[in-house]
Design a protein around this motif. Sequence first.
Motif: not given
Ligand code: BGC
Length: 388
Positions: A62-67, A138-141, A186-188, A272-274, A298-300
Amino acid sequence: MFKRSKFLWVLLAGALLVSLLVGCSDTQTDSSGSDDDSSGEVSDNGSNSDTIDVGIILPTRDEPRWVQDEQRFRDAIADSNYTTEILFSQGSSANELQNVETLISRGIDVLIMSPHDGDAAGAAAKAASLEGIKVISYDRLITNTDAVDYYVTFDSFAVGEAQGQYLIDQTDGEGVPLYLYAGASSDNNAFLFFDGAWSVLQPKIADGTFVIANSSAAEGLKDKNELSRDELGQILNQVTTNWDPNEAINKAQTHLTSAGEELKGDVRVLAPNDGTARSIADTFSADSDITNYVITGQDAEKASIQYIIDGKQSMTVFKDVRRLVEDAMGLAITILDGNTPETTGAYDNGSIDVAALQSEVITVDQLNVQAELIDSGYYEASEFTGLE
Ligand code: BGC
């Protein structure tokens, strides 16, 4: 805790990882689940009886970042000898666990996972680890578990620093209203982003350049540059968007409704993000008492690049997902080949120090959007309007 620890960054063998990837060629790669928006289940594309080498789990479509990440994984593995499956958890830890179980039953040797909820994902990571599967966060711890072998990440503290510094660089005078927003607790990463932003903004709050507009917790901590996890949590509790653009709109509307005239006019917004930046920007621009705003992201994401070109979002932090995917697949292939991956540092996940590879980030605004995102080949100019 939860911060970068023991980082002795050396200029690493990015090139080595690239060559590992390039060296694998020529076999069909299975990556399904892409057409199924509603769940994280393995879609049946006729290959379910085949075993899979690398399982990849991303938090949500649902978020373009992950697509973006999905697409970059597909590009990277197109010529690989190893088989992969990409699944989405759709914002649910239960789906995530089910996805891990499905991938275990498909025989994976390596799991690459970006958790929906860092703590909750510990159970899924443990289930994989008990089967002898190597787990790459990956990306999130993935937090508070010993069942994580590696972590590939951007420098998330630097993301927040870049956001905070941008607001500072775009501000003259004093008493400028500052609206703070954060990601999901919930996201470090949400802690790291905010911590990085706070590290540069706090002195400018303490010296009166900025006036905090929407957080009594932040106001109470404004003389403290280094915040504990608990203190960061107190601020996040007040200003979290939960990474949800709709929640961001609701929060922004509430804040603007209760803000007095002295907190309107020319303002600064830490978004915090786009995804949340676009919805907060729309909310601020709809308020006739806001005469100007500078807002981070963030995320471009493509939609935000268009917002930046159009002057509706001020900046984004570009995290080159191609590099992250390259690092993750490079690690996975090294493991599959029976070798020990090289890493460049470690992150404390609350239980262990997780060996990590870290990538740098780039601030992008109207001035360098063409150079960083178009000329670099990340996006096509034809995907945007109004580029010069
Ligand atoms: C990612 C970001 C993202 C955010 C929401 C973070 O953990 O590093 O790039 O925008 O989660 O999905």
